[in-house]
Design a protein around this motif. Sequence first.
Motif, PDB file in Angstrom:
ATOM      1  N   GLN A   1       0.766  -1.014   0.186  1.00  0.00           N
ATOM      2  CA  GLN A   1       0.021  -0.046   0.135  1.00  0.00           C
ATOM      3  C   GLN A   1       0.749   1.253  -0.178  1.00  0.00           C
ATOM      4  O   GLN A   1       1.928   1.278   0.522  1.00  0.00           O
ATOM      5  N   SER A   2       0.361   2.218  -0.587  1.00  0.00           N
ATOM      6  CA  SER A   2       0.845   3.902  -0.556  1.00  0.00           C
ATOM      7  C   SER A   2      -0.131   4.556   0.441  1.00  0.00           C
ATOM      8  O   SER A   2      -1.160   4.383   0.357  1.00  0.00           O
ATOM      9  N   PHE A   3       0.538   5.369   1.303  1.00  0.00           N
ATOM     10  CA  PHE A   3      -0.199   6.370   2.061  1.00  0.00           C
ATOM     11  C   PHE A   3       0.016   7.875   1.080  1.00  0.00           C
ATOM     12  O   PHE A   3       1.371   8.102   1.523  1.00  0.00           O
ATOM     13  N   ILE A   4      -0.810   8.376   0.612  1.00  0.00           N
ATOM     14  CA  ILE A   4      -0.607   9.517  -0.345  1.00  0.00           C
ATOM     15  C   ILE A   4      -1.751  10.298  -0.331  1.00  0.00           C
ATOM     16  O   ILE A   4      -2.705  10.041  -0.082  1.00  0.00           O
TER      17      ILE A   4
ATOM     18  N   LYS B   1      -0.598   0.218  -3.706  1.00  0.00           N
ATOM     19  CA  LYS B   1       0.490   0.777  -4.552  1.00  0.00           C
ATOM     20  C   LYS B   1       0.469   0.525  -6.049  1.00  0.00           C
ATOM     21  O   LYS B   1       0.506  -0.625  -6.455  1.00  0.00           O
TER      22      LYS B   1
ATOM     23  N   MET C   1       8.106   6.419  -6.144  1.00  0.00           N
ATOM     24  CA  MET C   1       6.593   5.936  -5.435  1.00  0.00           C
ATOM     25  C   MET C   1       6.861   5.032  -4.138  1.00  0.00           C
ATOM     26  O   MET C   1       6.092   5.055  -3.121  1.00  0.00           O
TER      27      MET C   1
ATOM     28  N   TYR D   1       6.348   6.429  -0.721  1.00  0.00           N
ATOM     29  CA  TYR D   1       4.959   6.578   0.107  1.00  0.00           C
ATOM     30  C   TYR D   1       4.567   5.389   0.564  1.00  0.00           C
ATOM     31  O   TYR D   1       3.274   5.065   0.981  1.00  0.00           O
ATOM     32  N   ASP D   2       5.455   4.471   0.854  1.00  0.00           N
ATOM     33  CA  ASP D   2       5.176   2.790   1.188  1.00  0.00           C
ATOM     34  C   ASP D   2       4.836   3.076   2.539  1.00  0.00           C
ATOM     35  O   ASP D   2       5.175   4.011   3.359  1.00  0.00           O
ATOM     36  N   ILE D   3       3.771   2.122   2.910  1.00  0.00           N
ATOM     37  CA  ILE D   3       3.449   2.106   4.347  1.00  0.00           C
ATOM     38  C   ILE D   3       3.239   0.657   4.747  1.00  0.00           C
ATOM     39  O   ILE D   3       2.913  -0.153   3.797  1.00  0.00           O
TER      40      ILE D   3
END
Lengths: 571, 288
Positions: free
Chosen positions: A196-199, A374, B283, B286-288
């Motif tokens: 996942q990305s948090f954006i 992601k 990119m 922004y990994d979580i």
Amino acid sequence: MSARKEIVARFAGEGGQGVVTAAEFLARAAVAVGYHALTFATFPSQILGGPTWTQARISKDPIFSPGDDVDILVAFNDYAYNEHRGEVREGGVILIDPTVTPDAADASHRTIVVPFDELAKKTGEARAANMVMMGALSRLMNTNLNYFKEFVATRFAGREQVIVANHQALDLGFAHMAEEAPIGDLGTPNKPGYKQSFIKGNEAISLGALAAGLDFYIGYPISPATPILIYMERNLIGEGKFAYQASSEIEAINAILGAGFAGKRAMTATSGPGFTLMGEGLGLGWMAEIPCVVVDVQRGGPATGLPTKTEQSDLLTALSPAHGDSKFPVIAPGSVQECYDAGMWAVNWAERYQGPVIVLSEMSLAERAQNIAKPGVTKAHQEQRLVYTGSNGYLRYDAWERSPMPLPGGPGAYVANGSEHDSYGDTTHLPQRHVQMTTRRFSKLKLIEDGTFEQEHASAKVALVSWGGSKGPSWDAYRALRGDGADLAWYYTMFLNPMPPKMLEALLQKDLVIVPELNYQGQFASYLRSMGVNARAITQYTGLPFKVRELTKMIKDTMGAGRTKSQAVKA
Amino acid sequence: MSAKNPEYDFKWCPGCGDFGVRRAVEFALADWSQETKTPMSNNVVVAGIGCSGNLVHLLEGEQPFGFHGIHGRSLPIALGVKMARPELNVLTVAGDGDFLSIGMEHIAPQAARNLNITAVIMDNGVYGLTKGQSSPTTELGKVTSSTPFGKMETPVNPLELYLTLGVSFIASGYSVKPRDLAKLITAGMKHPGFAIVHVASPCTTYNDFYDALKGNKAEGRAPTAWEVPADHDAGDRDAAYKLIRKGGVPLGLLYKDTSRTSLDAKIRDIGTKAKPKTVAALMDAYDI
């Protein structure tokens, strides 16, 4: 209350008090352990101070809107306490700083004083006040404090002292609430199996465009689009790349036309007032057939309007930003994930149809931080422009449809012309040429009809069709209504022009199409009506997004009001 | 292209100064291509709107790429072309109305950036294409179609303006001798920064000042055009101000500052110093 597997926490105070970072930290920590989270922010239009609030909605399940009811309010001053107390639900909790004077007569909320700063000082790290707050919230949300501790350990990895202090702050906040009953129960998180990305929305648009191979960015500062400029100036660097601050929006639009003409994938981003200034340049791009992307991050308008509030009132301008016979491709993302997709699609559409593409985002998405799957980044996401490679003597505008584009330095020199032109690009006034070129320019839109759309319960004769940032609340309302057995279809696309033909076909068959949107006129509904759809708008123009409960009722009322073919026009 | 193009229906009036400027641009482009051993297709001519802008359609011989944009915006388009493809030679052509009225806001930023392009300004002191309205360089008191009681505004001195804004190469010429003018334009192309070649280009229909340029001995009128003295030091800003303030139409190079780096060179420098990240790496942040 334990049935509710979600919590909405709002933080209100002065700009600069850490209000913004609190909601983002909470959301980030929640996502890290496997919950879904989404933030919503509104800012004062000043640099320091001024009333600010942000909120985070956290849930075990995917979420689409900021949340109607506030379960927990953290108020840093009297103004924030008085201003936001009314939005805290019956039985909700209000955490206040000791400086705040609570209303002793308030029996519908639990009001708890938490000495954030004092407890933070005990850890030796005065900046740990936010972490005291997280500890207190952890107790209230009935989540395992270790989730936050793990997050802190990862975030500050290598900085032992900071980790120890922050862990202590979490413990102190948690202990301070030991006697308090939790307000709800988030349940055990389901950490997804994928990355996942948090954006935020603005960053997602930027990355989507970069993934599609963006080479050139130029923009003029304007809220709420500035973060895209900042991002590009830091990251769009290196061989063959250019990112720069323009001296005006007029310069920005004309510069990306120059870059697009020279063969680059070029973009600018702005908001309503700047977008209006770009109108003439966009007309030139349409006329001379130059690929480029313009992002309009909408805010309240017209003029300076509500620069830090959200609104969806630039749609008609986006479809027709220029004078004359033109209709621009418009992609309006409805979530942070779609912001990424829109950035990518826009660059590719521009390259493919050889003309300007508008991305219509909005304040509430631009500043929203959310967890998304992601995105993978591969070369496959970059479309190549049809470039002319033959010999000189080429007639660039000869065909009645898209044709290969010569690039400076290569064969096929021509004049890209904003005046009506002949096949070479020289100015002409012959009627048959204007017919040919106008047909040519509109025919190219057929090349970009490949946008996707969503549909649910397509057999119903009444459909709910929202757009942009109103997608989330509309989807929540739709699910509630369907849960109650409403015979209602759902259609959605971010591709507003050209709209996926199959979706338009379906909407033309409906008795009524209900369109929730954030503007006075019902702009999307009027656009749909212009194409023959019997659309009726549900409008709101407060500068804030729809609340799901209110919207659900409005949709129900509109469905009950009958399926008349006429629409009362307010303005 | 358009000389033999039956569809193209624009014509300059007989005797228009822009004919001479067109010849000069043709000479300059040919000389530049030959000297730098680059193909004609490496040249881009960005035109504004007005009589002057039609130059891009009227060029004879081997064709450069052209961009005929919108009124007042030749410089922003040129900024885009040049910064997208710094290896291209970018020339803009515009008139006094286009460049100094609606487009004036774009001169200062390009001067500050030292954008490496050459702007050729055809100054006829009037709006020709819209039939004779006053422009920023129309003289005070002159009756035009839009100033029935005489022009009320003090005219701008373009050369002094350019010098004040920090344009790093300023030359002045007239349309009468295309070969001489071509030399100034080629020198502008060679200059690694923002070059302006300001050209007095009379309008035979609305503002014919050929006689004034040449003067008339019998009537006791000195020519308004005069040669820049051979001993003028173009690196001396104060000397350039003094020359410009003599008035009239100087012929020659007035100012040239080669000490400043151009924008494309600065951007290239960033590109070699900073380490660009791949999109995939961006990119990952922004990994979580």
